[in-house]
Each structure stands twice: as C-alpha cells, then as structure tokens.
Design a protein around this motif. Structure first.
Motif, PDB file in Angstrom:
ATOM      1  N   LEU A  76      -9.846  77.772 -49.960  1.00 21.72           N
ATOM      2  CA  LEU A  76     -10.224  76.770 -48.967  1.00 21.72           C
ATOM      3  C   LEU A  76      -9.856  77.208 -47.556  1.00 21.72           C
ATOM      4  CD1 LEU A  76      -9.263  73.446 -50.779  1.00 21.72           C
ATOM      5  CD2 LEU A  76     -11.551  74.309 -50.285  1.00 21.72           C
ATOM      6  N   ARG A  77      -8.696  77.842 -47.420  1.00 24.34           N
ATOM      7  CA  ARG A  77      -8.289  78.321 -46.102  1.00 24.34           C
ATOM      8  C   ARG A  77      -9.230  79.412 -45.609  1.00 24.34           C
ATOM      9  NH1 ARG A  77      -2.508  80.840 -45.519  1.00 24.34           N
ATOM     10  NH2 ARG A  77      -3.652  82.787 -45.429  1.00 24.34           N
ATOM     11  N   GLY A  78      -9.647  80.300 -46.504  1.00 17.53           N
ATOM     12  CA  GLY A  78     -10.606  81.347 -46.125  1.00 17.53           C
ATOM     13  C   GLY A  78     -11.956  80.758 -45.751  1.00 17.53           C
ATOM     14  N   ASP A  79     -12.424  79.770 -46.504  1.00 18.31           N
ATOM     15  CA  ASP A  79     -13.691  79.117 -46.178  1.00 18.31           C
ATOM     16  C   ASP A  79     -13.609  78.396 -44.841  1.00 18.31           C
ATOM     17  OD1 ASP A  79     -14.693  80.040 -48.562  1.00 18.31           O
ATOM     18  OD2 ASP A  79     -14.486  78.123 -49.620  1.00 18.31           O
ATOM     19  N   TYR A  80     -12.471  77.789 -44.542  1.00 16.87           N
ATOM     20  CA  TYR A  80     -12.293  77.093 -43.266  1.00 16.87           C
ATOM     21  C   TYR A  80     -12.322  78.091 -42.113  1.00 16.87           C
ATOM     22  CZ  TYR A  80     -10.193  74.279 -39.591  1.00 16.87           C
ATOM     23  OH  TYR A  80      -9.950  73.631 -38.408  1.00 16.87           O
ATOM     24  N   LYS A  81     -11.697  79.252 -42.290  1.00 14.90           N
ATOM     25  CA  LYS A  81     -11.705  80.267 -41.235  1.00 14.90           C
ATOM     26  C   LYS A  81     -13.117  80.792 -41.009  1.00 14.90           C
ATOM     27  CE  LYS A  81      -7.020  82.052 -41.300  1.00 14.90           C
ATOM     28  NZ  LYS A  81      -6.173  83.235 -41.515  1.00 14.90           N
ATOM     29  N   ASN A  82     -13.866  80.964 -42.115  1.00 14.13           N
ATOM     30  CA  ASN A  82     -15.255  81.410 -41.967  1.00 14.13           C
ATOM     31  C   ASN A  82     -16.093  80.358 -41.261  1.00 14.13           C
ATOM     32  OD1 ASN A  82     -14.834  83.863 -43.150  1.00 14.13           O
ATOM     33  ND2 ASN A  82     -15.459  83.189 -45.193  1.00 14.13           N
ATOM     34  N   CYS A  83     -15.845  79.113 -41.532  1.00 12.55           N
ATOM     35  CA  CYS A  83     -16.593  78.027 -40.906  1.00 12.55           C
ATOM     36  C   CYS A  83     -16.280  77.947 -39.406  1.00 12.55           C
ATOM     37  CB  CYS A  83     -16.251  76.707 -41.598  1.00 12.55           C
ATOM     38  SG  CYS A  83     -17.234  75.314 -41.031  1.00 12.55           S
ATOM     39  N   LYS A  84     -15.027  78.206 -39.037  1.00 12.09           N
ATOM     40  CA  LYS A  84     -14.626  78.160 -37.630  1.00 12.09           C
ATOM     41  C   LYS A  84     -15.080  79.399 -36.876  1.00 12.09           C
ATOM     42  CE  LYS A  84     -11.520  75.888 -35.937  1.00 12.09           C
ATOM     43  NZ  LYS A  84     -11.279  74.772 -35.090  1.00 12.09           N
ATOM     44  N   GLY A  85     -15.475  80.461 -37.575  1.00 16.35           N
ATOM     45  CA  GLY A  85     -15.971  81.663 -36.918  1.00 16.35           C
ATOM     46  C   GLY A  85     -14.926  82.745 -36.784  1.00 16.35           C
ATOM     47  N   LYS A  86     -13.730  82.523 -37.254  1.00 12.57           N
ATOM     48  CA  LYS A  86     -12.702  83.557 -37.175  1.00 12.57           C
ATOM     49  C   LYS A  86     -12.915  84.537 -38.321  1.00 12.57           C
ATOM     50  CE  LYS A  86      -9.286  80.444 -35.213  1.00 12.57           C
ATOM     51  NZ  LYS A  86      -7.984  79.826 -35.387  1.00 12.57           N
ATOM     52  N   SER A  87     -12.698  85.814 -38.015  1.00 13.49           N
ATOM     53  CA  SER A  87     -12.876  86.808 -39.072  1.00 13.49           C
ATOM     54  C   SER A  87     -11.698  86.738 -40.037  1.00 13.49           C
ATOM     55  CB  SER A  87     -12.982  88.204 -38.471  1.00 13.49           C
ATOM     56  OG  SER A  87     -11.745  88.578 -37.908  1.00 13.49           O
ATOM     57  N   GLN A  88     -12.021  86.928 -41.287  1.00 14.49           N
ATOM     58  CA  GLN A  88     -10.989  86.842 -42.301  1.00 14.49           C
ATOM     59  C   GLN A  88     -10.194  88.142 -42.365  1.00 14.49           C
ATOM     60  OE1 GLN A  88     -12.462  85.631 -46.082  1.00 14.49           O
ATOM     61  NE2 GLN A  88     -10.456  85.143 -46.886  1.00 14.49           N
ATOM     62  N   GLN A  89     -10.805  89.249 -41.945  1.00 17.59           N
ATOM     63  CA  GLN A  89     -10.100  90.518 -41.966  1.00 17.59           C
ATOM     64  C   GLN A  89      -9.312  90.668 -40.674  1.00 17.59           C
ATOM     65  OE1 GLN A  89     -12.964  93.558 -42.544  1.00 17.59           O
ATOM     66  NE2 GLN A  89     -13.486  92.930 -44.628  1.00 17.59           N
ATOM     67  N   GLU A  90      -8.033  90.919 -40.836  1.00 24.70           N
ATOM     68  CA  GLU A  90      -7.172  91.097 -39.672  1.00 24.70           C
ATOM     69  C   GLU A  90      -7.054  92.587 -39.379  1.00 24.70           C
ATOM     70  OE1 GLU A  90      -3.559  89.173 -40.697  1.00 24.70           O
ATOM     71  OE2 GLU A  90      -4.501  87.226 -40.904  1.00 24.70           O
ATOM     72  N   GLU A  91      -6.827  92.927 -38.124  1.00 21.11           N
ATOM     73  CA  GLU A  91      -6.709  94.327 -37.735  1.00 21.11           C
ATOM     74  C   GLU A  91      -5.399  94.889 -38.253  1.00 21.11           C
ATOM     75  OE1 GLU A  91      -7.465  95.413 -33.719  1.00 21.11           O
ATOM     76  OE2 GLU A  91      -8.860  93.759 -33.449  1.00 21.11           O
TER      77      GLU A  91
END
Length: 104
Positions: A76-91
């Motif tokens: 759910l946290r990953g889906d929320y980040k995708n919905c907000k437009g933040k990339s799930q992969q961190e540098e």
C-alpha cells in the motif's frame, strides 16, 4: 566458631510467621489428593499437551498474520508513492559521493 545451622532453623521459623487459627501447633490437615487411574492420568497429560500445542500454533499463526500485514502495508505504501508521483527506486547513496560542489 558459631553454629550457623542452628540459627538458620530458628530464623526460618520466625520468617514463616503466624499460620493463623491460633489453635496451637500440630493441627495442620493434609490435603486429600485423589488417586487417579492410568487412563485418567493419560487423559490429563493429553489435555495438557493439547494446550501446549494450541498455544504454539496460535503464536505461529499470529506471527504469519503479522508478516502478512507488514507485506500488505509495504504494498500500500508503494502504491501510494506511485500515485503521488514519487519514484519508488531511491538513488544509491554511494553514487552521490563527490558530486556536491561545496566539497570540490
């Protein structure tokens, strides 16, 4: 040299305190324990084993539920980040070494 063993017995009796009743010593009644047959003892042992096993299964089941809830929360946290437009992969932090102008 003092005999510490004699004092120990007296001290243990004084720590016990009054047993109540006030009727004097020697009036303590022994508990009546019924004689159980082997079948009854086996039945009680199996009941106790059942309780121990059920508690073990309960703990393992709750652990699995906790792990499932954690997996769902991460999804759910990953889906929320995708919905907000933040990339799930961190540098990778190691890739940033030496890229800041302030330290050059």
């Amino acid at each position: 040299m003092d005999d510490a063993g004699a004092d120990m017995e007296m001290d243990m009796e004084s720590m016990m305190g009054d047993t109540g009743g006030g009727e004097g010593e020697g009036t303590v009644k022994a508990a009546v324990v019924p004689e159980l047959t082997q079948i009854e003892q086996t039945t009680l042992a199996l009941q106790q084993l059942g309780i121990i096993l059920s508690v073990a299964f309960l703990v393992s089941f709750l652990f699995m539920v906790m792990m499932a809830v954690e997996k769902v929360w991460e999804q759910l946290r990953g889906d929320y980040k995708n919905c907000k437009g933040k990339s799930q992969q961190e540098e990778d932090p190691a890739a940033l070494v030496g890229t800041f102008k302030r330290y050059k």
